[in-house]
Design an enzyme around this catalytic site. Sequence first.
Site, PDB file in Angstrom:
ATOM      1  N   GLN A 174       0.726  -1.493   0.270  1.00  0.00           N
ATOM      2  CA  GLN A 174       0.113   0.072  -0.058  1.00  0.00           C
ATOM      3  C   GLN A 174       0.710   1.216   0.430  1.00  0.00           C
ATOM      4  OE1 GLN A 174      -2.529  -0.128   3.425  1.00  0.00           O
ATOM      5  NE2 GLN A 174      -2.595   2.296   3.052  1.00  0.00           N
ATOM      6  N   GLY A 175       0.495   1.940  -0.702  1.00  0.00           N
ATOM      7  CA  GLY A 175       1.171   3.107  -0.655  1.00  0.00           C
ATOM      8  C   GLY A 175       0.043   4.588  -0.545  1.00  0.00           C
ATOM      9  N   SER A 202       1.304   6.897   3.226  1.00  0.00           N
ATOM     10  CA  SER A 202       2.261   8.098   3.528  1.00  0.00           C
ATOM     11  C   SER A 202       3.325   8.604   3.108  1.00  0.00           C
ATOM     12  CB  SER A 202       2.805   7.007   5.217  1.00  0.00           C
ATOM     13  OG  SER A 202       1.361   6.141   6.163  1.00  0.00           O
ATOM     14  N   SER A 213       4.651  -1.212   4.034  1.00  0.00           N
ATOM     15  CA  SER A 213       4.500  -2.869   4.349  1.00  0.00           C
ATOM     16  C   SER A 213       5.276  -3.743   2.725  1.00  0.00           C
ATOM     17  CB  SER A 213       3.432  -3.610   5.648  1.00  0.00           C
ATOM     18  OG  SER A 213       4.196  -2.785   6.717  1.00  0.00           O
ATOM     19  N   GLU A 232     -10.104  -2.234   7.124  1.00  0.00           N
ATOM     20  CA  GLU A 232      -9.268  -1.810   7.831  1.00  0.00           C
ATOM     21  C   GLU A 232      -9.182  -1.939   9.525  1.00  0.00           C
ATOM     22  OE1 GLU A 232      -5.434   0.638   8.107  1.00  0.00           O
ATOM     23  OE2 GLU A 232      -4.459  -1.014   8.860  1.00  0.00           O
ATOM     24  N   GLU A 258      -3.314  10.596  19.608  1.00  0.00           N
ATOM     25  CA  GLU A 258      -3.805  11.753  19.008  1.00  0.00           C
ATOM     26  C   GLU A 258      -4.639  11.863  18.069  1.00  0.00           C
ATOM     27  OE1 GLU A 258      -0.490  10.457  18.957  1.00  0.00           O
ATOM     28  OE2 GLU A 258      -0.774  11.239  21.356  1.00  0.00           O
TER      29      GLU A 258
END
Lengths: 385, 367
Positions: free
Chosen positions: A122-123, A125, A158, A241, A367
Amino acid sequence: MNLHDDPAEAAFRAGLREWLRSRLPDDDPSRTWSTAQLREWSHDLSEAGYAGITWPKEYGGQGLTAAHQAIFAEETARAGAPDHINIIGMNMVGPTLIAHGTDEQKARYLPGILSGRTLFCQGFSEPEAGSDLAAVRTVARRAEPDGYLLDGEKVWSSYAHLADHCLLLARTGPAEPKHRGLTCFLLDMRAPGVKVSPLRQLNGDTDFNQIILTDAPVGDADVVGEVGRGWSVALSTLAHERGTFGVTLTARLVAQFDRLLRLVREVGADGDPAVRRELATLHARLQGLRYTGYRSLAALRRSGEPGAEASILKLEWSLLHQRVCALALRVQGPAALLDSGDAAWQGYWQRQRLRSRANTIEGGTSEILRGIVAERVLDLPRSRQ
Amino acid sequence: MDFALTDEQREIRRAARDHLERRYPATRVCALAEGPGGSEAGAWPELIRQGWLDDDLGMVELALLAEESGRCLHPTPWWTTVALAAPYARAAGEPLTVPATFADGAPDGAAPTGAGTVRATRSRRGWSLSGQVPAAPQAGAVRCVVVRARTEEGPAVFACDTGSPGLVVEELSTLDTLRRMAQVRWDGTPARLLTEPARTPEVARLARLRGGALLAAEAVGVAAGALDMAVTHARQREQFGRPIGSFQAVAHQLTDAYVGTELARSLAYRAAWLVQNDPEGSLACAQAVDEAVLVARDAAVRTCETAVQITGGMGVTWEYPLHRWLRRALWLDAFPGFGDDPHGRVAERLLRRDDAGGITPTTLDGR
């Protein structure tokens, strides 16, 4: 209300438990799995009918409920089974394609995801787009007649070093407001201009990768959903997810807590009143987390949406896992100074203690998650404009 | 596995909340807290009419009523009746329909705080009790005291009416004035035998499981009530030109309180369901009750403390009702009625050396 397995669930659990026992007789946490072994394990899961448990039957899945997925998570965690090597394809990309993909994309990718043949990463971030995911800067430039060229940098991906394809978020409309000009693509990881290098984490492991994209080509046929609607596709990927992910994390943590108990007995710390009190608190909160997960599954079954409780699962899981790992080093006393082959359990707990530090950051920082609960569940006014 | 309330259970909860919100706004609760007995005299017939004392209420239903009671600090002796006294009456096959409480005059093991010594003797006219229990909850507001007392064959359980000769109840100054402790003395007081000595240990063990699950449920309600008050305040109160709930330092404290409350709720419902569906009160059931008690007590105290912090200068005044919730949370945290040390028992079951791998967190509830 029923807290026991119904007959179909009980049969599924018994069958799975038996199958796992024949393949993984001991839970050996220090075992390392080679990529070839992981591929074989995933292939076996698929052959045995334990892949795509909640996927609809028409797409080759088992068509079972989220409760079955939870049983799968519990039993595999208990047996010390590794992650499916295509966990991203199975849990995120597959459901996203089922919801938003074209018929051609479904036919092309879904069978390979299920069998473990086609691996996904997965791309999402980027260095400048972490918590603020919509700030992605990777650019998709139009390349006539039928595609785009990608330029940018993705991080914390990952399995990127093994993956055949990547579900990727890039900016197609640089002039548009930040949530609008985004598009989701399926990128061939073997295309020219795709460079993968490992990111080394603070514990020394390399679970994640950096992906550098330099004029990497994607076709119009590789767009998932509509051009410019990538943000809502990404949100639905992340929602998948969250659906059963919290339950999976909790199941692993229960198994991890069992290991902690084993360690506490081994090092003779089971008579220490402070250790006993912390164990009781951790165990009780962990059971609270577990049953909150079951409540959220019941809500998912009734309404198709996980209940408000689901939003707290990852938040509480991360804090508890950190406490479990901290206690595991504390009970070792000065032996906690050692590492790897010189430490108890080949340094398993040293690695976990350091690795768990990332738990309150990855997959949504604590947060950000507290902000989500505050706004969406407690209905407090927004903290930012 | 289907961990969700049924439609009927939701309806019971809604009706309970409607009733309590209408009848006991915070101002009324505060007034009753300072009045005689710390509870509303005359509320009982309405509770009976609404089915709160029905014999066929299951444990999950009772837990929901206890939760709603905690949310608004329901100012009647309903909780002591169903959580403390009724499990004994029930084991004796006697429905309990008057306000009641429990006093321990024959504690097993080390005497927990609040336990005393009461002796039961038998004559031709029946049983009579003598002795005292230094602190029994709500004894000044009830009509029946269920008491565990010593007999020559071991502890047994009795019931006596508060108007009986020789029975003296003296209310004590109590942290939570809505649930006052009272000293109870018996002097040749006639009493009715509920449970023979032979059955008493088992009946008491099961009664503690029911009571523990209902203590956890009430604590969840106390936390939820305090959280509601604090969240409402954070939405409305403005400082620096913004509602204070928009500040992360405020919002995140409330979120953490919400997390604790939800974990406690899951454990309280699970404990209630297990007590209902595991009438033998197996090890797994006892473990689940202790887990619920320790997490729910913690959630109640922490959430009330957070709520006081968020309501600021107002929250620390006498007039603002929040301290009543904090007092109840502290009461529940200190009440020893179900054994003093749930942490110790949970750890003991987790670490027992004789466990041949059969009892682990993953298998404890038989799944």
